[in-house]
Design a protein around this motif. Structure first.
Motif, PDB file in Angstrom:
ATOM      1  N   ALA A 192       0.827  -1.205   0.000  1.00 51.00           N
ATOM      2  CA  ALA A 192       0.000   0.000   0.000  1.00 51.00           C
ATOM      3  C   ALA A 192       0.864   1.259   0.000  1.00 51.00           C
ATOM      4  O   ALA A 192       0.462   2.290  -0.549  1.00 51.00           O
ATOM      5  CB  ALA A 192      -0.932   0.005   1.211  1.00 51.00           C
ATOM      6  N   VAL A 193       2.036   1.182   0.615  1.00 54.30           N
ATOM      7  CA  VAL A 193       2.970   2.309   0.594  1.00 54.30           C
ATOM      8  C   VAL A 193       3.700   2.382  -0.744  1.00 54.30           C
ATOM      9  O   VAL A 193       3.910   3.478  -1.302  1.00 54.30           O
ATOM     10  CB  VAL A 193       3.981   2.189   1.752  1.00 54.30           C
ATOM     11  N   LEU A 194       4.090   1.231  -1.274  1.00 49.02           N
ATOM     12  CA  LEU A 194       4.904   1.204  -2.488  1.00 49.02           C
ATOM     13  C   LEU A 194       4.106   1.470  -3.760  1.00 49.02           C
ATOM     14  O   LEU A 194       4.636   2.041  -4.718  1.00 49.02           O
ATOM     15  CB  LEU A 194       5.606  -0.155  -2.615  1.00 49.02           C
ATOM     16  N   THR A 195       2.828   1.069  -3.791  1.00 45.53           N
ATOM     17  CA  THR A 195       2.054   1.201  -5.024  1.00 45.53           C
ATOM     18  C   THR A 195       1.959   2.647  -5.512  1.00 45.53           C
ATOM     19  O   THR A 195       2.220   2.921  -6.689  1.00 45.53           O
ATOM     20  CB  THR A 195       0.654   0.597  -4.839  1.00 45.53           C
ATOM     21  N   PRO A 196       1.598   3.625  -4.655  1.00 51.47           N
ATOM     22  CA  PRO A 196       1.606   5.007  -5.150  1.00 51.47           C
ATOM     23  C   PRO A 196       2.997   5.482  -5.553  1.00 51.47           C
ATOM     24  O   PRO A 196       3.134   6.292  -6.478  1.00 51.47           O
ATOM     25  CB  PRO A 196       1.076   5.811  -3.953  1.00 51.47           C
ATOM     26  N   GLU A 254       7.910  13.851   7.733  1.00 51.03           N
ATOM     27  CA  GLU A 254       8.801  14.812   7.086  1.00 51.03           C
ATOM     28  C   GLU A 254       8.842  14.599   5.576  1.00 51.03           C
ATOM     29  O   GLU A 254       8.928  15.568   4.806  1.00 51.03           O
ATOM     30  CB  GLU A 254      10.206  14.707   7.682  1.00 51.03           C
ATOM     31  N   LEU A 255       8.785  13.356   5.131  1.00 46.45           N
ATOM     32  CA  LEU A 255       8.743  13.104   3.687  1.00 46.45           C
ATOM     33  C   LEU A 255       7.498  13.716   3.057  1.00 46.45           C
ATOM     34  O   LEU A 255       7.553  14.222   1.927  1.00 46.45           O
ATOM     35  CB  LEU A 255       8.772  11.593   3.420  1.00 46.45           C
ATOM     36  N   LEU A 256       6.389  13.707   3.776  1.00 42.19           N
ATOM     37  CA  LEU A 256       5.161  14.316   3.264  1.00 42.19           C
ATOM     38  C   LEU A 256       5.341  15.818   3.070  1.00 42.19           C
ATOM     39  O   LEU A 256       4.874  16.385   2.074  1.00 42.19           O
ATOM     40  CB  LEU A 256       4.004  14.029   4.216  1.00 42.19           C
ATOM     41  N   THR A 257       6.009  16.472   4.012  1.00 41.72           N
ATOM     42  CA  THR A 257       6.266  17.909   3.874  1.00 41.72           C
ATOM     43  C   THR A 257       7.046  18.193   2.597  1.00 41.72           C
ATOM     44  O   THR A 257       6.701  19.095   1.818  1.00 41.72           O
ATOM     45  CB  THR A 257       7.061  18.431   5.085  1.00 41.72           C
ATOM     46  N   LEU A 258       8.097  17.421   2.360  1.00 41.82           N
ATOM     47  CA  LEU A 258       8.929  17.641   1.181  1.00 41.82           C
ATOM     48  C   LEU A 258       8.184  17.288  -0.100  1.00 41.82           C
ATOM     49  O   LEU A 258       8.317  17.983  -1.121  1.00 41.82           O
ATOM     50  CB  LEU A 258      10.212  16.811   1.292  1.00 41.82           C
ATOM     51  N   ALA A 259       7.371  16.240  -0.056  1.00 47.69           N
ATOM     52  CA  ALA A 259       6.660  15.797  -1.255  1.00 47.69           C
ATOM     53  C   ALA A 259       5.606  16.799  -1.697  1.00 47.69           C
ATOM     54  O   ALA A 259       5.327  16.930  -2.903  1.00 47.69           O
ATOM     55  CB  ALA A 259       6.017  14.427  -1.004  1.00 47.69           C
ATOM     56  N   THR A 260       4.988  17.501  -0.753  1.00 46.82           N
ATOM     57  CA  THR A 260       3.922  18.428  -1.111  1.00 46.82           C
ATOM     58  C   THR A 260       4.434  19.790  -1.542  1.00 46.82           C
ATOM     59  O   THR A 260       3.694  20.566  -2.165  1.00 46.82           O
ATOM     60  CB  THR A 260       2.948  18.622   0.071  1.00 46.82           C
ATOM     61  N   TYR A 261       5.684  20.106  -1.260  1.00 52.45           N
ATOM     62  CA  TYR A 261       6.209  21.422  -1.633  1.00 52.45           C
ATOM     63  C   TYR A 261       6.071  21.723  -3.136  1.00 52.45           C
ATOM     64  O   TYR A 261       5.625  22.825  -3.508  1.00 52.45           O
ATOM     65  CB  TYR A 261       7.666  21.549  -1.190  1.00 52.45           C
ATOM     66  N   PRO A 262       6.443  20.798  -4.035  1.00 54.35           N
ATOM     67  CA  PRO A 262       6.276  21.116  -5.460  1.00 54.35           C
ATOM     68  C   PRO A 262       4.831  21.413  -5.852  1.00 54.35           C
ATOM     69  O   PRO A 262       4.594  22.157  -6.817  1.00 54.35           O
ATOM     70  CB  PRO A 262       6.783  19.839  -6.158  1.00 54.35           C
ATOM     71  N   LEU A 284       3.119  10.605  -5.083  1.00 50.94           N
ATOM     72  CA  LEU A 284       4.148  10.489  -4.052  1.00 50.94           C
ATOM     73  C   LEU A 284       3.602  10.909  -2.690  1.00 50.94           C
ATOM     74  O   LEU A 284       3.914  10.294  -1.663  1.00 50.94           O
ATOM     75  CB  LEU A 284       5.347  11.366  -4.436  1.00 50.94           C
ATOM     76  N   CYS A 285       2.763  11.939  -2.682  1.00 48.71           N
ATOM     77  CA  CYS A 285       2.146  12.372  -1.424  1.00 48.71           C
ATOM     78  C   CYS A 285       1.264  11.275  -0.827  1.00 48.71           C
ATOM     79  O   CYS A 285       1.240  11.082   0.390  1.00 48.71           O
ATOM     80  CB  CYS A 285       1.317  13.635  -1.652  1.00 48.71           C
ATOM     81  N   VAL A 286       0.535  10.561  -1.668  1.00 47.27           N
ATOM     82  CA  VAL A 286      -0.319   9.485  -1.168  1.00 47.27           C
ATOM     83  C   VAL A 286       0.534   8.349  -0.602  1.00 47.27           C
ATOM     84  O   VAL A 286       0.185   7.738   0.412  1.00 47.27           O
ATOM     85  CB  VAL A 286      -1.263   8.973  -2.267  1.00 47.27           C
ATOM     86  N   SER A 287       1.683   8.079  -1.227  1.00 47.00           N
ATOM     87  CA  SER A 287       2.584   7.047  -0.706  1.00 47.00           C
ATOM     88  C   SER A 287       3.041   7.380   0.702  1.00 47.00           C
ATOM     89  O   SER A 287       2.990   6.532   1.606  1.00 47.00           O
ATOM     90  CB  SER A 287       3.799   6.911  -1.633  1.00 47.00           C
ATOM     91  N   THR A 288       3.456   8.622   0.926  1.00 43.51           N
ATOM     92  CA  THR A 288       3.898   9.008   2.267  1.00 43.51           C
ATOM     93  C   THR A 288       2.729   9.015   3.249  1.00 43.51           C
ATOM     94  O   THR A 288       2.911   8.709   4.439  1.00 43.51           O
ATOM     95  CB  THR A 288       4.568  10.391   2.245  1.00 43.51           C
ATOM     96  N   ALA A 318      -4.154   4.408  -8.050  1.00 42.17           N
ATOM     97  CA  ALA A 318      -5.181   4.789  -7.075  1.00 42.17           C
ATOM     98  C   ALA A 318      -6.100   3.619  -6.744  1.00 42.17           C
ATOM     99  O   ALA A 318      -6.400   3.348  -5.575  1.00 42.17           O
ATOM    100  CB  ALA A 318      -5.994   5.968  -7.605  1.00 42.17           C
ATOM    101  N   LEU A 319      -6.559   2.913  -7.761  1.00 42.15           N
ATOM    102  CA  LEU A 319      -7.478   1.793  -7.546  1.00 42.15           C
ATOM    103  C   LEU A 319      -6.782   0.645  -6.820  1.00 42.15           C
ATOM    104  O   LEU A 319      -7.368   0.008  -5.937  1.00 42.15           O
ATOM    105  CB  LEU A 319      -8.052   1.321  -8.877  1.00 42.15           C
ATOM    106  N   THR A 320      -5.535   0.383  -7.174  1.00 41.07           N
ATOM    107  CA  THR A 320      -4.789  -0.696  -6.528  1.00 41.07           C
ATOM    108  C   THR A 320      -4.531  -0.380  -5.053  1.00 41.07           C
ATOM    109  O   THR A 320      -4.665  -1.247  -4.180  1.00 41.07           O
ATOM    110  CB  THR A 320      -3.459  -0.944  -7.248  1.00 41.07           C
ATOM    111  N   THR A 321      -4.164   0.857  -4.770  1.00 36.62           N
ATOM    112  CA  THR A 321      -3.924   1.254  -3.376  1.00 36.62           C
ATOM    113  C   THR A 321      -5.184   1.073  -2.543  1.00 36.62           C
ATOM    114  O   THR A 321      -5.142   0.530  -1.426  1.00 36.62           O
ATOM    115  CB  THR A 321      -3.453   2.720  -3.319  1.00 36.62           C
ATOM    116  N   PHE A 322      -6.308   1.524  -3.068  1.00 41.40           N
ATOM    117  CA  PHE A 322      -7.566   1.377  -2.342  1.00 41.40           C
ATOM    118  C   PHE A 322      -7.897  -0.094  -2.111  1.00 41.40           C
ATOM    119  O   PHE A 322      -8.315  -0.497  -1.017  1.00 41.40           O
ATOM    120  CB  PHE A 322      -8.697   2.059  -3.105  1.00 41.40           C
TER     121      PHE A 322
END
Length: 495
Positions: free
Chosen positions: A6-10, A137-145, A115-119, A35-39
């Motif tokens: 579930a973490v790796l798929t996104p 912290e990875l989520l913070t960096l991933a959402t910056y762009p 990437l944000c969904v993965s984190t 998205a469908l696979t993660t869900f």
């Protein structure tokens, strides 16, 4: 391995989208598949969690006692289900939005979104505070762009404030992680807390107070608890799908979920109640609810009004998890899911209005309900829900939160929970009144033609509005069972 997948798929989806280049159909394909696979992976773990199991996967040690650990429990499942389900709808909406708004750099946009969904999945399934910190912290960096996506001076200024605020909060959280690692080296998230009482001598009351203060700054930045909220309205310069991600799916929910983990699974609400520090946090949250609600009245820009609404409603969750009350905890977790569905509906509607008409201010919405009736009807449903009116889901969570404040013998907080519903109605329902009961030359003249949002945007808007009603009428994928299980495990009694 389902949690790992579930973490790796996104993440794999993000790489595939990045490699798609400018081929739009491939971007759509990889986004939909991821998205469908993660869900599906998250839902596949649901039966085990409902049966009381907590699937666990150790990912290795970075140092003795510093372990990366994934564990799927009821609290994490509530967060993960919300994020995974809404990613599907947000993806469809985003494809319609970027086409209508003429957004550029779409490969980067959708890859970063994945990437944000993965984190976020990593956050939901983190089994200890260190693992939580890494993904936080990875989520913070991933959402910056995404925040700086438009690459305008205003966007870069908002991005700078975003990074400085959230990374500053991360520094406070890192110190909290170090304290927990030092005092309880092998601690994993355990319902009711792992620190024990002062009599054990392991962690003093002073240390607990220090942890709560560090958590307030570490998680309060993302949760936008006042006075740490300033970055959130500023970040509204980003495209509307990003605003929806920030407010409903990932960033701010990561902050309030951090409070869930720290107060319920590290310190424990009973220990906080014994010291009295939980009530202090609840009062600060109550002050944020009232102040942010009042400030929302002053915002004519629609997304900024919704931003202050988010600040207020996040503090409902913080208030609930600060109390030693099963009903308050149940209501807080329910509101995490309900607010996600209802607030994303409001942002979806705001984006549809902007793309279709170019309007982004409340004062310009007179009569727009005659041109965009479905969009504005969905907006109305979500507004009723956030105001706490039945039969929409927000009523259920606020009912439990109000009951929880009474259980905790805090009548002033009960007044805040009830009264803030009136404030929410005061700044959201007039928008619906403008849309359907006023007229303007722009939207309600004799030549007005119904031109609602395109299907790629309209279907997610209607779906989330319907989900908001269903959450008020009964359990959706057993959300109520999960929140009850969390409250029972953390507080020790059934709400």
């Amino acid at each position: 391995m389902l949690a790992v997948l579930a973490v790796l798929t996104p993440l794999v989806g993000a790489v595939a989208i990045a490699l798609s280049g400018d081929r739009h159909r491939l971007r759509v394909l990889w986004t939909a598949v991821a998205a469908l696979t993660t869900f599906a992976l998250v839902v596949a773990m649901l039966p085990q969690v409902l049966d009381g199991h907590e699937p666990t996967r150790r990912l290795g040690e970075l140092a003795p006692g510093v372990e990366l650990l994934l564990r799927v429990d009821a609290a994490g499942m509530v967060f993960a289900l919300s994020a995974a389900a809404l990613w599907i709808l947000a993806s469809s909406y985003s494809f319609g939005y970027v086409a209508g708004a003429g957004e550029q750099h779409l490969t980067r946009f959708f890859a970063t979104f994945a990437l944000c969904v993965s984190t976020t999945m990593g956050l939901a399934f983190a089994g200890n505070l260190f693992t939580f910190f890494v993904f936080y912290e990875l989520l913070t960096l991933a959402t910056y762009p995404l925040v700086v996506h438009k690459q305008t001076p205003a966007a870069f200024a908002a991005g700078k404030r975003y990074l400085l605020t959230l990374l500053g909060g991360g520094t406070a959280l890192l110190l909290a992680v170090a304290i927990v690692q030092y005092t309880v080296p092998t601690a994993t998230f355990t319902a009711g807390g792992v620190l024990g009482d002062a009599a054990t001598g392991a962690v003093s009351d002073t240390m607990v107070i220090a942890l709560v203060v560090l958590a307030f700054f570490g998680f309060g930045t993302k949760a936008a608890v006042m006075p740490l909220h300033g970055w959130l309205p500023t970040a509204m310069v980003a495209p509307t799908p990003v605003s929806a991600l920030l407010h409903a799916v990932a960033v701010v929910k990561a902050g309030v979920f951090g409070f869930v983990r720290m107060f319920g699974y590290v310190i424990g609400p009973e220990r906080m109640a014994d010291i009295g520090i939980g009530l202090v946090v609840a009062v600060l949250a109550g002050a944020t609810i009232v102040t942010a609600s009042v400030m929302a009245f002053r915002q004519d820009q629609l997304k900024r009004r919704l931003a202050y609404s988010t600040i207020a409603h996040l503090s409902y969750i913080v208030l609930g998890v600060s109390l030693l009350s099963a009903s308050a905890w149940n209501g807080a977790l329910l509101h995490l899911a309900n607010h996600a569905v209802l607030k994303i509906t409001l942002f979806f509607a705001a984006g549809a209005i902007y793309v279709t008409t170019g309007v982004d201010r409340v004062s310009q919405l007179d009569g727009i309900g005659r041109r965009m009736p479905v969009t504005m009807a969905a907006f109305g449903v979500a507004a009723l829900g956030l105001a706490g009116l039945p039969p929409v889901g927000g009523f259920v969570s606020k009912w439990f939160l109000g009951s929880g404040t009474i259980e905790a013998d805090q009548p002033v907080l009960a007044v805040i929970v009830i009264g803030s519903g009136l404030l929410t109605a005061g700044y959201l329902l007039p928008i619906v009144h403008r849309a359907f009961f006023r007229s303007s030359d722009a939207f309600a003249g004799p030549t007005t033609v119904r031109t609602d949002a395109v299907p790629a945007m309209l279907v997610p808007i209607v779906t989330t509005a319907v989900l908001g009603v269903v959450l008020g009428l009964g359990d959706v994928v057993a959300i109520g069972q999960l929140t009850n299980a969390v409250a029972r495990a953390v507080v020790g009694v059934t709400p």
